[in-house]
Scaffold this motif. Sequence first.
Motif, short mmCIF file in Angstrom:
data_model
loop_
_atom_site.label_atom_id
_atom_site.label_comp_id
_atom_site.label_asym_id
_atom_site.label_seq_id
_atom_site.Cartn_x
_atom_site.Cartn_y
_atom_site.Cartn_z
N PRO A 108 0.83 -1.21 0.00
CA PRO A 108 0.00 0.00 0.00
C PRO A 108 0.87 1.26 0.00
N GLY A 109 0.48 2.25 -0.80
CA GLY A 109 1.32 3.42 -0.99
C GLY A 109 1.01 4.57 -0.05
N ILE A 110 1.50 5.75 -0.41
CA ILE A 110 1.32 6.95 0.41
C ILE A 110 -0.12 7.46 0.30
N GLY A 111 -0.54 8.23 1.33
CA GLY A 111 -1.89 8.76 1.35
C GLY A 111 -1.95 10.26 1.15
N LEU A 112 -3.10 10.84 1.45
CA LEU A 112 -3.34 12.27 1.23
C LEU A 112 -2.34 13.14 1.98
N ILE A 113 -2.10 12.83 3.26
CA ILE A 113 -1.21 13.65 4.08
C ILE A 113 0.19 13.69 3.49
N GLU A 114 0.68 12.53 3.03
CA GLU A 114 2.02 12.47 2.44
C GLU A 114 2.10 13.26 1.13
N VAL A 115 1.04 13.20 0.32
CA VAL A 115 1.03 13.94 -0.95
C VAL A 115 1.06 15.44 -0.68
N ILE A 116 0.27 15.89 0.31
CA ILE A 116 0.29 17.32 0.68
C ILE A 116 1.70 17.72 1.11
N GLY A 117 2.29 16.91 1.97
CA GLY A 117 3.63 17.21 2.46
C GLY A 117 4.67 17.23 1.36
N PHE A 118 4.56 16.28 0.43
CA PHE A 118 5.49 16.21 -0.70
C PHE A 118 5.44 17.51 -1.51
N ALA A 119 4.22 17.95 -1.84
CA ALA A 119 4.06 19.16 -2.65
C ALA A 119 4.55 20.40 -1.92
N TRP A 120 4.29 20.48 -0.62
CA TRP A 120 4.71 21.63 0.17
C TRP A 120 6.22 21.65 0.36
N ALA A 121 6.80 20.48 0.61
CA ALA A 121 8.22 20.40 0.93
C ALA A 121 9.12 20.40 -0.30
N ALA A 122 8.55 20.20 -1.49
CA ALA A 122 9.37 20.07 -2.70
C ALA A 122 10.26 21.29 -2.93
N ASN A 123 9.79 22.46 -2.50
CA ASN A 123 10.57 23.68 -2.69
C ASN A 123 10.92 24.36 -1.37
N THR A 124 11.05 23.55 -0.33
CA THR A 124 11.41 24.09 0.98
C THR A 124 12.69 24.92 0.93
N ILE A 125 13.62 24.47 0.13
CA ILE A 125 14.92 25.15 0.05
C ILE A 125 14.77 26.59 -0.42
N THR A 126 13.73 26.87 -1.22
CA THR A 126 13.58 28.21 -1.77
C THR A 126 12.63 29.10 -0.99
N HIS A 127 11.61 28.53 -0.29
CA HIS A 127 10.71 29.40 0.48
C HIS A 127 11.05 29.42 1.97
N PHE A 128 10.94 28.35 2.70
CA PHE A 128 11.34 28.35 4.11
C PHE A 128 12.85 28.57 4.23
N GLY A 129 13.60 28.06 3.26
CA GLY A 129 15.05 28.24 3.26
C GLY A 129 15.50 29.59 2.75
N LEU A 130 14.57 30.39 2.22
CA LEU A 130 14.77 31.79 1.80
C LEU A 130 15.74 31.97 0.63
N ILE A 131 16.08 30.92 -0.09
CA ILE A 131 16.97 31.06 -1.23
C ILE A 131 16.39 32.02 -2.27
N ASP A 132 15.06 32.02 -2.40
CA ASP A 132 14.44 32.85 -3.43
C ASP A 132 14.38 34.33 -3.07
N MET A 133 15.02 34.72 -1.98
CA MET A 133 15.26 36.15 -1.78
C MET A 133 16.04 36.71 -2.97
N ALA A 134 16.90 35.87 -3.57
CA ALA A 134 17.71 36.30 -4.71
C ALA A 134 16.85 36.73 -5.88
N LEU A 135 15.66 36.13 -6.03
CA LEU A 135 14.76 36.47 -7.12
C LEU A 135 13.74 37.52 -6.70
N LEU A 136 13.12 37.31 -5.54
CA LEU A 136 12.04 38.18 -5.10
C LEU A 136 12.51 39.54 -4.60
N ARG A 137 13.81 39.74 -4.42
CA ARG A 137 14.31 41.07 -4.05
C ARG A 137 14.06 42.09 -5.16
#
Length: 572
Positions: free
Chosen positions: A231-260
């Motif tokens: 049995p595979g992943i469920g709804l909670i894991e899919v939500i987390g996957f989509a949210w965390a996929a770009n953690t490096i750029t939003h929570f990690g603030l890397i995209d300050m380089a673009l959004l500045r």
Amino acid sequence: MNKTKDFEQFENLEDEQLPVPKHKLHDWTHFAGLYAAEHVAATEFVIGATFVALGAKTMDILLGLLIGNILAVLSWTFITSPIAVDTRLSLYTYLNKIAGDSMTKLYNWANVIIFSVISAAMITVSATAVRFAFDIPAQLNWYPTNLWFILIVFGVGIVVVSIALYGFNAVSEFSGICAPWLFVMFTSGAMVLLPALSLDVLAKTIPSGWDDFVALGNQSIWTGIDSNGEPGIGLIEVIGFAWAANTITHFGLIDMALLRFAKKKIYGLATSTGMMFGHYVAWIAAGIMGAGAAVILGKSIVELDPGDVAFYALGWSGFVIVIVAGWTTAITNLYRAGLAAQAIFYNHSRKTTTIVVGLITIVIACFPFVFSQILPLLTYAGLLVVPVGAIVFAEHQIFPRIGFTRYWSAYRNLTFSTPAVASWALGLLFGFGLNALNVMSFFYLFIPTWVFTILVYTFLAARYGAKKSYPEAEQQEKMRNEKIANFQEEKGKLEKKHIKDTSIFSGILKIISIIALIITMILACIVLFGSADENIYIANRAQFYQYAFICTILYFVTAYWAFQRLKQLQKN
């Protein structure tokens, strides 16, 4: 401009080391195009297959990706964008102000490696399309086994480096041209291969309704069973996957380089083009394309590379989409890597550091294992930089609200910030410790790690001087910012005003490019809705392959021609 002593100290600084001046700010359309192009990338083919391999169900995919990507957009809007617009600095430059040279260099080295490898993976993906077109054997080992493949990687990589050299404007302009076409092609590809799936599962060319579509998805794409038959992943894991996929750029603030470069903080919402069109639509479309190509080839979706999937979905246009989608992501990440390298070697220009990093990136791209390990890399890279994002968030947003002094470390002339380095180390220990103990889904580890690091840094900073006031240093900082603003205002007077191309001929070129996209969508609709049986479907699909490729050529010729006319007008 008359040079003064006030301005001389800024003359030799790179633009990336100063706040973005007002005359270089962009409106939301720049960011809409930039994020749409970056996040409709060649990795979407891989991630589309990943959800199949992880055993997600159809409704979990449709709902979970929607929620997760909305959370990602809100993270950019309320965490990254406000700090970027307030400071007008990249994270690399801003971090130096609050944590000193030692931590900044260490962190920048980490980012050079991370973004170089991501860029390398995208260059490799683009090369798979060219490999497929010229019948070069698939590169299945961790090292390259074909000289032509290496030459192709270098050819693709040189284009990426060349565009990244010219900075944010070039990245934004290239992405703006590609974004509309990328979205149309991903959508069309799913429409073209959906009948192949429907014939295989439902014995008809198109699902009769919503229930049919869900049944089709559950049986042939997102079955709920992973690649190991469990049995595979469920709804909670899919939500987390989509949210965390770009953690490096939003929570990690890397995209300050673009959004500045954004005129307003609310422009963080422009990331929705990347999340809704790029991730949501493209991930679903990639799953449908991958499953359809697998049916046609008689293979499992996890056995196909992006070149295989794209060709059977889009014909020769598929080769173009893999190449272009790889380029758009590689260019943006190489630009970030160049910024990080320039922050380390600040005596060298960003172009110089980008060239060096770019050449190393191309060499890395020759090794196919980089692409095959891109998803674990993204996941761990996100957890690696989230504590740093937490430190910056605490310093910028929390400290002024609790009576602490922002930039206290700089005011004390510290080159080594013990609270920052210790908080980062403890944050990593905490995050990876939770992962080792398996106390929660890996996709959500960034949240407690972020909160934990904020608390630790606030506590340690208070003990090391953040509670104190530094009125003299604050006044000097205020005066320096005023001098920078005056310097940039004078410099901005010498720059040409933005000119719009209102000529009739350019208007015709733009209309032709739009018509090319519309025709492509119409052709895809004919395949999906106008195929009464399998024979008609095959004939319609072949017609789509032929004419969609003509439309692709027409789009890029006219869109680029119109763009060049505008550039020429601005030069004159």
